[in-house]
Design a protein around this motif. Structure first.
Motif, PDB file in Angstrom:
ATOM      1  N   THR A  47     -15.909 -24.926 -11.679  1.00 56.01           N
ATOM      2  CA  THR A  47     -15.738 -24.080 -10.650  1.00 56.01           C
ATOM      3  C   THR A  47     -17.063 -23.553 -10.069  1.00 56.01           C
ATOM      4  O   THR A  47     -17.652 -23.443 -10.528  1.00 56.01           O
ATOM      5  CB  THR A  47     -14.363 -22.968 -10.738  1.00 56.01           C
ATOM      6  N   ALA A  48     -16.786 -23.738  -8.834  1.00 59.84           N
ATOM      7  CA  ALA A  48     -18.586 -22.633  -7.563  1.00 59.84           C
ATOM      8  C   ALA A  48     -17.592 -22.973  -6.456  1.00 59.84           C
ATOM      9  O   ALA A  48     -15.877 -22.325  -6.107  1.00 59.84           O
ATOM     10  CB  ALA A  48     -18.817 -24.731  -7.414  1.00 59.84           C
ATOM     11  N   GLY A  49     -18.097 -21.448  -6.152  1.00 58.20           N
ATOM     12  CA  GLY A  49     -17.931 -20.163  -5.265  1.00 58.20           C
ATOM     13  C   GLY A  49     -18.607 -19.726  -4.598  1.00 58.20           C
ATOM     14  O   GLY A  49     -19.616 -18.678  -5.193  1.00 58.20           O
ATOM     15  N   PRO A  50     -18.442 -18.706  -3.663  1.00 65.48           N
ATOM     16  CA  PRO A  50     -19.478 -17.815  -3.450  1.00 65.48           C
ATOM     17  C   PRO A  50     -18.526 -16.852  -4.197  1.00 65.48           C
ATOM     18  O   PRO A  50     -17.916 -15.883  -5.244  1.00 65.48           O
ATOM     19  CB  PRO A  50     -18.641 -16.842  -2.215  1.00 65.48           C
ATOM     20  N   ARG A  51     -20.004 -15.664  -5.103  1.00 64.04           N
ATOM     21  CA  ARG A  51     -20.147 -14.966  -5.548  1.00 64.04           C
ATOM     22  C   ARG A  51     -19.419 -13.975  -4.748  1.00 64.04           C
ATOM     23  O   ARG A  51     -19.407 -13.152  -3.508  1.00 64.04           O
ATOM     24  CB  ARG A  51     -20.942 -14.309  -6.081  1.00 64.04           C
ATOM     25  N   THR A  52     -18.301 -12.902  -5.786  1.00 62.85           N
ATOM     26  CA  THR A  52     -17.626 -11.880  -4.550  1.00 62.85           C
ATOM     27  C   THR A  52     -18.676 -10.445  -4.613  1.00 62.85           C
ATOM     28  O   THR A  52     -17.641  -9.653  -3.825  1.00 62.85           O
ATOM     29  CB  THR A  52     -15.935 -11.884  -5.341  1.00 62.85           C
ATOM     30  N   GLU A  53     -19.169 -10.152  -5.665  1.00 63.04           N
ATOM     31  CA  GLU A  53     -19.361  -8.469  -5.861  1.00 63.04           C
ATOM     32  C   GLU A  53     -20.708  -8.812  -5.281  1.00 63.04           C
ATOM     33  O   GLU A  53     -21.467  -7.334  -5.186  1.00 63.04           O
ATOM     34  CB  GLU A  53     -19.986  -8.047  -6.939  1.00 63.04           C
ATOM     35  N   ALA A  54     -21.175  -9.854  -4.750  1.00 67.79           N
ATOM     36  CA  ALA A  54     -23.075  -9.361  -4.332  1.00 67.79           C
ATOM     37  C   ALA A  54     -23.114 -11.329  -3.285  1.00 67.79           C
ATOM     38  O   ALA A  54     -21.974 -11.718  -3.354  1.00 67.79           O
ATOM     39  CB  ALA A  54     -23.631  -9.571  -5.042  1.00 67.79           C
ATOM     40  N   PRO A  55     -23.803 -11.107  -2.723  1.00 67.77           N
ATOM     41  CA  PRO A  55     -24.499 -12.439  -2.090  1.00 67.77           C
ATOM     42  C   PRO A  55     -24.647 -12.844  -2.867  1.00 67.77           C
ATOM     43  O   PRO A  55     -25.251 -13.107  -3.611  1.00 67.77           O
ATOM     44  CB  PRO A  55     -25.069 -12.128  -0.511  1.00 67.77           C
ATOM     45  N   GLY A  56     -24.621 -14.560  -2.378  1.00 66.23           N
ATOM     46  CA  GLY A  56     -24.712 -16.146  -3.218  1.00 66.23           C
ATOM     47  C   GLY A  56     -23.701 -16.493  -3.405  1.00 66.23           C
ATOM     48  O   GLY A  56     -22.581 -16.667  -3.593  1.00 66.23           O
ATOM     49  N   TRP A  57     -24.152 -17.095  -5.282  1.00 69.58           N
ATOM     50  CA  TRP A  57     -23.110 -18.918  -5.065  1.00 69.58           C
ATOM     51  C   TRP A  57     -22.820 -18.760  -6.848  1.00 69.58           C
ATOM     52  O   TRP A  57     -23.811 -17.922  -7.432  1.00 69.58           O
ATOM     53  CB  TRP A  57     -23.329 -19.533  -4.670  1.00 69.58           C
TER      54      TRP A  57
END
Length: 70
Positions: A47-57
């Motif tokens: 699975t891949a996607g944006p981090r929810t707690e901070a900017p990034g991937w």
């Protein structure tokens, strides 16, 4: 890390994530997901996607440790 009968891999960055992408089709991750499905069936995940707690991937891969998996 070992997670029961699987190997759990997590790769993260703290860059701008998908918002900074100006090119690319996402084909690479789709191919990885397809190859895992062919080799391991439902026993593996990517699975891949944006981090929810901070900017990034974030990319998460889970592979069975038993090589006899379908």
């Amino acid at each position: 890390a070992r997670d029961g009968d699987a190997l759990a891999l997590l790769v993260e960055d703290d860059g701008l994530g998908a918002a900074a992408t100006t090119s690319g089709s996402g084909r690479g991750l789709a191919l990885v997901q397809r190859r895992l499905a062919v080799r391991y069936g439902d026993a593996a995940r990517c699975t891949a996607g944006p981090r929810t707690e901070a900017p990034g991937w974030r990319v998460s891969v889970r592979l069975p440790l038993d090589d006899r998996a379908p």
